[in-house]
Motif scaffolding. Structure first.
Motif, PDB file in Angstrom:
ATOM      1  N   THR A   5       0.847  -1.189   0.000  1.00 38.18           N
ATOM      2  CA  THR A   5       0.000   0.000   0.000  1.00 38.18           C
ATOM      3  C   THR A   5       0.878   1.231   0.000  1.00 38.18           C
ATOM      4  N   GLN A   6       0.354   2.285  -0.581  1.00 31.95           N
ATOM      5  CA  GLN A   6       1.047   3.564  -0.609  1.00 31.95           C
ATOM      6  C   GLN A   6       0.091   4.640  -0.090  1.00 31.95           C
ATOM      7  N   SER A   7       0.668   5.570   0.653  1.00 34.14           N
ATOM      8  CA  SER A   7      -0.148   6.671   1.138  1.00 34.14           C
ATOM      9  C   SER A   7       0.656   7.959   1.147  1.00 34.14           C
ATOM     10  N   PRO A   8       0.030   9.088   0.822  1.00 32.51           N
ATOM     11  CA  PRO A   8      -1.330   9.169   0.284  1.00 32.51           C
ATOM     12  C   PRO A   8      -1.369   8.694  -1.165  1.00 32.51           C
ATOM     13  N   ARG A   9      -2.527   8.543  -1.721  1.00 32.14           N
ATOM     14  CA  ARG A   9      -2.640   8.165  -3.133  1.00 32.14           C
ATOM     15  C   ARG A   9      -2.590   9.392  -4.038  1.00 32.14           C
ATOM     16  N   HIS A  10      -3.023  10.498  -3.525  1.00 31.93           N
ATOM     17  CA  HIS A  10      -2.958  11.750  -4.277  1.00 31.93           C
ATOM     18  C   HIS A  10      -2.559  12.856  -3.313  1.00 31.93           C
ATOM     19  N   LYS A  11      -1.723  13.765  -3.822  1.00 30.37           N
ATOM     20  CA  LYS A  11      -1.356  14.897  -2.988  1.00 30.37           C
ATOM     21  C   LYS A  11      -1.019  16.085  -3.854  1.00 30.37           C
ATOM     22  N   VAL A  12      -1.503  17.240  -3.431  1.00 31.73           N
ATOM     23  CA  VAL A  12      -1.143  18.497  -4.065  1.00 31.73           C
ATOM     24  C   VAL A  12      -0.447  19.321  -2.993  1.00 31.73           C
ATOM     25  N   THR A  13       0.720  19.831  -3.326  1.00 37.97           N
ATOM     26  CA  THR A  13       1.469  20.601  -2.354  1.00 37.97           C
ATOM     27  C   THR A  13       2.101  21.802  -3.049  1.00 37.97           C
ATOM     28  N   THR A  15       5.283  24.495  -3.782  1.00 34.88           N
ATOM     29  CA  THR A  15       6.743  24.528  -3.902  1.00 34.88           C
ATOM     30  C   THR A  15       7.375  24.950  -2.580  1.00 34.88           C
ATOM     31  N   GLY A  16       8.410  24.225  -2.205  1.00 36.95           N
ATOM     32  CA  GLY A  16       9.147  24.562  -0.991  1.00 36.95           C
ATOM     33  C   GLY A  16       8.700  23.828   0.255  1.00 36.95           C
ATOM     34  N   THR A  17       7.591  23.117   0.181  1.00 32.28           N
ATOM     35  CA  THR A  17       7.107  22.395   1.365  1.00 32.28           C
ATOM     36  C   THR A  17       7.687  20.984   1.394  1.00 32.28           C
ATOM     37  N   PRO A  18       7.869  20.435   2.589  1.00 30.51           N
ATOM     38  CA  PRO A  18       8.327  19.040   2.673  1.00 30.51           C
ATOM     39  C   PRO A  18       7.156  18.080   2.461  1.00 30.51           C
ATOM     40  N   VAL A  19       7.456  16.950   1.863  1.00 27.43           N
ATOM     41  CA  VAL A  19       6.439  15.939   1.589  1.00 27.43           C
ATOM     42  C   VAL A  19       7.015  14.564   1.900  1.00 27.43           C
ATOM     43  N   THR A  20       6.239  13.736   2.564  1.00 26.39           N
ATOM     44  CA  THR A  20       6.668  12.360   2.821  1.00 26.39           C
ATOM     45  C   THR A  20       5.632  11.398   2.275  1.00 26.39           C
ATOM     46  N   LEU A  21       6.110  10.458   1.492  1.00 28.07           N
ATOM     47  CA  LEU A  21       5.267   9.396   0.950  1.00 28.07           C
ATOM     48  C   LEU A  21       5.628   8.096   1.656  1.00 28.07           C
ATOM     49  N   ARG A  22       4.606   7.295   1.913  1.00 23.96           N
ATOM     50  CA  ARG A  22       4.833   6.058   2.665  1.00 23.96           C
ATOM     51  C   ARG A  22       4.502   4.847   1.809  1.00 23.96           C
ATOM     52  N   CYS A  23       5.337   3.844   1.944  1.00 25.38           N
ATOM     53  CA  CYS A  23       5.105   2.542   1.326  1.00 25.38           C
ATOM     54  C   CYS A  23       5.100   1.498   2.432  1.00 25.38           C
ATOM     55  N   HIS A  24       4.077   0.671   2.438  1.00 24.64           N
ATOM     56  CA  HIS A  24       3.931  -0.354   3.461  1.00 24.64           C
ATOM     57  C   HIS A  24       3.717  -1.700   2.796  1.00 24.64           C
ATOM     58  N   GLN A  25       4.460  -2.722   3.229  1.00 26.68           N
ATOM     59  CA  GLN A  25       4.312  -4.058   2.654  1.00 26.68           C
ATOM     60  C   GLN A  25       4.016  -5.077   3.747  1.00 26.68           C
ATOM     61  N   THR A  26       3.299  -6.102   3.358  1.00 23.43           N
ATOM     62  CA  THR A  26       2.990  -7.186   4.291  1.00 23.43           C
ATOM     63  C   THR A  26       3.627  -8.505   3.848  1.00 23.43           C
ATOM     64  N   CYS A  91       6.114   2.566  -5.417  1.00 19.07           N
ATOM     65  CA  CYS A  91       6.939   1.744  -4.556  1.00 19.07           C
ATOM     66  C   CYS A  91       6.908   0.321  -5.105  1.00 19.07           C
ATOM     67  N   ALA A  92       7.997  -0.394  -4.967  1.00 18.44           N
ATOM     68  CA  ALA A  92       8.052  -1.791  -5.383  1.00 18.44           C
ATOM     69  C   ALA A  92       8.816  -2.585  -4.337  1.00 18.44           C
ATOM     70  N   GLY A 107       0.710   3.343  -6.463  1.00 20.64           N
ATOM     71  CA  GLY A 107       1.205   4.645  -6.905  1.00 20.64           C
ATOM     72  C   GLY A 107       0.634   5.805  -6.116  1.00 20.64           C
ATOM     73  N   THR A 108       1.418   6.890  -6.088  1.00 17.76           N
ATOM     74  CA  THR A 108       0.997   8.159  -5.494  1.00 17.76           C
ATOM     75  C   THR A 108       1.179   9.239  -6.546  1.00 17.76           C
ATOM     76  N   ARG A 109       0.093   9.939  -6.847  1.00 13.30           N
ATOM     77  CA  ARG A 109       0.193  11.047  -7.798  1.00 13.30           C
ATOM     78  C   ARG A 109       0.446  12.319  -7.011  1.00 13.30           C
ATOM     79  N   LEU A 110       1.627  12.910  -7.226  1.00 14.97           N
ATOM     80  CA  LEU A 110       2.032  14.121  -6.506  1.00 14.97           C
ATOM     81  C   LEU A 110       2.083  15.292  -7.474  1.00 14.97           C
ATOM     82  N   THR A 111       1.412  16.360  -7.100  1.00 12.94           N
ATOM     83  CA  THR A 111       1.450  17.590  -7.881  1.00 12.94           C
ATOM     84  C   THR A 111       2.039  18.689  -7.015  1.00 12.94           C
TER      85      THR A 111
END
Lengths: 113, 115
Positions: A5-13, A15-26, A91-92, A107-111
């Motif tokens: 799983t990936q989170s978030p799936r969509h994000k709009v942020t 310029t200049g802000t920090p962003v963290t994307l998470r990948c979780h596997q079982t 993430c893979a 996938g996470t779509r980041l704008t």
């Protein structure tokens, strides 16, 4: 499907802000990867991990950092997002031997505006 | 560093036409080869892979690929495409002795099948 799983799936942020994307596997796979997908460029490796706290750079690592404190989680951080980092991030995971395929997350779509 | 070339960026076919997508890689050592498919709005999933043995490998949904070592090629084929095969196709290469199973991907080929 592999348990990724990936989170978030969509994000709009902005310029200049920090962003963290998470990948979780079982699946308890040792290897985890972060890619970005852009039209005309296929998938390009950003960073990968070969174990807890063991990470290395891929071909497009500038502007990105990663962390892996647990086998199941792999975080991708954009310290200061730029418009050129607008992309779809995948993430893979893999058992890691060369003959094994990789299993991809949704996938996470980041704008970045 | 190794590279992967996919010659066709966009292929348009009618249903029942035959398909061949080209993939060439640049590495002289032992490789493992993969084709992945990405249906619209979805993640990549494996179509087929080659790592040893018979150079003609069969995958899901009627796809096959042939590894020709002398030509550094791993072309994907399907005798008769369907509208549901509309997707993006990626060829990928792992070096046999690499750590971490890292793959190098081609830029992808978008296949559009007209009904």
């Amino acid at each position: 499907d592999a348990g990724i799983t990936q989170s978030p799936r969509h994000k709009v942020t902005e310029t200049g802000t920090p962003v963290t994307l998470r990948c979780h596997q079982t699946e308890n796979h040792r290897y985890m990867y972060w890619y970005r997908q852009d039209p005309g460029h296929g998938l390009r490796l950003i960073h990968y991990s070969y174990g807890v706290k063991d990470t290395d750079k891929g071909e497009v690592s500038d502007g990105y950092s990663v962390s892996r404190s647990k086998t199941e989680d792999f975080l991708l951080t954009l310290e200061s997002a730029t418009s050129s980092q607008t992309s779809v991030y995948f993430c893979a995971i893999s058992p890691g031997q060369a003959s094994y395929e990789q299993y991809f997350g949704p996938g996470t779509r980041l704008t970045v505006t | 560093a190794q590279s992967v070339s996919q010659h066709n960026h966009h292929v348009i076919l009618s249903e029942a036409a035959s398909l061949e997508l080209g993939c060439n890689y640049s590495y002289g050592g032992t490789v493992n080869l993969f084709w992945y498919v990405q249906y619209p709005g979805q993640h990549l999933q494996l179509l087929l892979k080659y790592f040893s043995g018979d150079p003609l490998v069969k995958g899901i949904k009627g796809f096959e690929a042939e590894f020709i070592k002398s030509k550094f090629s791993f072309n994907l084929r399907k005798p008769s495409v369907q509208w549901s095969d509309t997707a993006e196709y990626f060829c990928a290469v792992n070096l046999y002795n690499t750590n971490a199973g890292k793959s190098t991907f081609g830029d992808g080929t978008t296949l559009t099948v007209k009904p």
